[in-house]
Design an enzyme around this catalytic site. Structure first.
Site, mmCIF file in Angstrom:
data_model
loop_
_atom_site.group_PDB
_atom_site.id
_atom_site.type_symbol
_atom_site.label_atom_id
_atom_site.label_comp_id
_atom_site.label_asym_id
_atom_site.label_seq_id
_atom_site.Cartn_x
_atom_site.Cartn_y
_atom_site.Cartn_z
ATOM 1 N N ARG A 1 47.109 50.512 35.870
ATOM 2 C CA ARG A 1 46.694 50.490 34.456
ATOM 3 C C ARG A 1 47.198 51.726 33.713
ATOM 4 O O ARG A 1 48.387 51.953 33.710
ATOM 5 C CB ARG A 1 45.178 50.313 34.321
ATOM 6 C CG ARG A 1 44.730 48.929 34.768
ATOM 7 C CD ARG A 1 43.365 48.548 34.280
ATOM 8 N NE ARG A 1 43.333 48.272 32.857
ATOM 9 C CZ ARG A 1 43.758 47.145 32.299
ATOM 10 N NH1 ARG A 1 44.266 46.182 33.023
ATOM 11 N NH2 ARG A 1 43.683 46.976 31.013
ATOM 12 N N MET B 1 50.906 48.866 40.307
ATOM 13 C CA MET B 1 49.739 48.782 39.416
ATOM 14 C C MET B 1 49.218 50.181 39.056
ATOM 15 O O MET B 1 49.828 51.192 39.410
ATOM 16 C CB MET B 1 48.647 47.959 40.080
ATOM 17 C CG MET B 1 48.912 46.466 40.039
ATOM 18 S SD MET B 1 47.525 45.568 40.767
ATOM 19 C CE MET B 1 47.847 43.915 40.168
ATOM 20 N N GLY C 1 34.593 49.394 39.023
ATOM 21 C CA GLY C 1 35.431 50.358 38.319
ATOM 22 C C GLY C 1 34.806 50.759 36.988
ATOM 23 O O GLY C 1 33.611 50.524 36.757
ATOM 24 N N THR D 1 38.244 51.384 42.819
ATOM 25 C CA THR D 1 39.470 50.912 42.152
ATOM 26 C C THR D 1 40.692 51.396 42.908
ATOM 27 O O THR D 1 40.711 52.535 43.395
ATOM 28 C CB THR D 1 39.581 51.384 40.687
ATOM 29 O OG1 THR D 1 40.902 51.076 40.211
ATOM 30 C CG2 THR D 1 39.363 52.864 40.507
ATOM 31 N N ASP E 1 43.256 51.978 41.346
ATOM 32 C CA ASP E 1 43.951 52.811 40.357
ATOM 33 C C ASP E 1 43.616 54.299 40.486
ATOM 34 O O ASP E 1 44.334 55.143 39.946
ATOM 35 C CB ASP E 1 43.595 52.360 38.935
ATOM 36 C CG ASP E 1 43.884 50.895 38.699
ATOM 37 O OD1 ASP E 1 44.718 50.337 39.425
ATOM 38 O OD2 ASP E 1 43.274 50.307 37.782
HETATM 39 O O1 F6P Z 1 42.248 47.859 38.057
HETATM 40 C C1 F6P Z 1 42.877 47.292 39.157
HETATM 41 C C2 F6P Z 1 44.056 46.458 38.724
HETATM 42 O O2 F6P Z 1 44.679 45.952 39.894
HETATM 43 C C3 F6P Z 1 45.062 47.179 37.835
HETATM 44 O O3 F6P Z 1 45.899 48.035 38.550
HETATM 45 C C4 F6P Z 1 45.746 46.012 37.186
HETATM 46 O O4 F6P Z 1 46.277 46.346 35.919
HETATM 47 C C5 F6P Z 1 44.632 45.015 37.005
HETATM 48 O O5 F6P Z 1 43.629 45.359 37.945
HETATM 49 C C6 F6P Z 1 45.063 43.600 37.227
HETATM 50 O O6 F6P Z 1 43.977 42.779 36.975
HETATM 51 P P1 F6P Z 1 43.973 41.222 37.291
HETATM 52 O O7 F6P Z 1 43.695 41.066 38.759
HETATM 53 O O8 F6P Z 1 42.863 40.720 36.454
HETATM 54 O O9 F6P Z 1 45.312 40.690 36.918
#
Ligand code: F6P
Length: 357
Positions: free
Chosen positions: A181, A179, A112, A135, A137
């Site tokens: 972000r 999710m 990403g 990603t 996202d």
């Molecule tokens: O970027 C992908 C993502 O799943 C986001 O949507 C989310 O905020 C983040 O990663 C969560 O990260 P982690 O797996 O480190 O909690």
């Protein structure tokens, strides 16, 4: 004969294995050899964290989520977190050394925005890099789509379908946190596809009085339940995002909790029973959809083509109907968010969905 290194960085996304498979198969069909690096750039920092990948090693992984190479989102070699003192250390020289020791001709980096930013730094230091955007996202610029997004949206849509059952039976409001972000793509697409009544996205700050008014209006016309989809990055007008853990050296901030806050406030404002559900990492798990498998395979094959053409410092991207190459410097440090006048936003409004504004 080209010797190509491949690594996966950042959060896992369904389709990573499909890219690895495509890289290995297309390289091997062009007389190339692939070296898989483990756990993102850790595979270049630590000794022996690599293995040769042959077609037999990638057989059957097309439909499997996660990544056979492992990944991490706290392994930036330029600012690697040091657990003992809370600071960071620069391991980039070690990575360059390993790259040379392994006699690699190219490095395909699948990741990403964070991982592609690291790739760009190595490209500036002379490493022949090709980037592949990944990603759930869908927030990477210059590509209309990233693999993993469609799988996440499909899962969230199914979850919204299932939550309708209880919401309707108990005349409740259910707030579903997804999710994404700082971008509202998952919330917007799953919200519209799942028939949500309210969709809250980071790009459009919300006013819960307006959301409550929408829920009351639904009650009045006889729909005594409501489904609210909240992106984890959604925030009130003039307010702040809900953060589970602040950013610190080597770690990005962790978002989450907005559904609980919104649910409690809506219960107070409407007097209705409200519940919240956080879909979390379920959105990243499971088999990639056919859309994501196809996109990931196209990305992987095109990345190898770029290596063979000697076109480095680029990221593969989808700009329909083509898979194109975009210079990394046009991508890093930017986030693709939902334009407030975007077609799907206008579609949502046309459906009577409240966006909280
Ligand atoms: O970027 C992908 C993502 O799943 C986001 O949507 C989310 O905020 C983040 O990663 C969560 O990260 P982690 O797996 O480190 O909690």
């Amino acid at each position: 004969m080209r010797r190509i290194g491949v690594l996966t960085g950042g959060g896992d996304a369904p389709g990573l294995n499909a890219v690895i498979r495509a890289v290995v198969k297309s390289a091997s069909n062009s007389n190339g050899e692939v070296i898989g690096l483990e756990d993102s750039f850790d595979g270049l920092i630590e000794r022996g964290r690599w293995r040769k990948l042959e077609p037999k090693d990638v057989t059957g992984i097309l439909r499997i989520g996660g990544t056979i190479l492992g990944t991490t989102n706290r392994g930036n070699p330029f600012a690697y977190p040091v657990l003992t003192n809370g600071g960071t250390r620069d391991y980039s020289a070690r990575c360059l050394e390993t790259f040379r020791e392994l006699a690699l001709d190219a490095l395909i980096v699948i990741g990403g925005d964070g991982t592609l930013g690291i790739a760009h730094e190595f490209w500036k230091r002379g490493v022949p890099i090709v980037g592949v955007p990944k990603t759930i996202d869908n927030d990477i610029v210059e590509t209309t789509n990233t693999f993993g997004f469609d799988t996440a949206v499909s899962f969230a849509t199914e979850a919204i379908d299932r939550l309708h059952t209880t919401a309707e039976a108990h005349h409740r409001v259910i707030v579903v946190e997804v999710m994404g972000r700082y971008a509202g793509w998952i919330a917007l697409y799953a919200g519209v596809a799942g028939g949500a009544d309210v969709i809250l996205i980071p790009e459009i700050p919300f006013d819960l009085e307006k959301v409550a008014a929408r829920i009351r209006a639904r009650d009045q016309f006889g729909a005594r339940f409501s489904i609210v989809v909240a992106a984890e990055g959604a925030k009130p007008i003039g307010g702040r995002r809900t953060v589970l853990r602040e950013a610190r050296a080597g770690y990005v901030e962790r978002l989450g909790g907005v559904a609980g806050v919104v649910s409690a406030e809506l219960e107070r404002l409407t007097g209705k029973e409200c519940r919240s559900v956080v879909l979390g990492h379920l959105q990243r798990g499971g088999a990639p959809t056919s859309h994501d498998r196809l996109l990931a395979t196209r990305f992987g094959a095109r990345a190898v083509e770029l290596v063979l053409e000697g076109r480095f410092g680029h990221m593969v991207a989808v700009q329909p109907p083509d898979i194109v190459a975009v210079p990394l410097e046009k991508v890093v440090g930017r986030t693709r968010t939902v334009p407030p006048d975007f077609d799907v936003v206008r579609t949502a409004r046309a459906m009577g969905i409240s966006l909280g504004d």
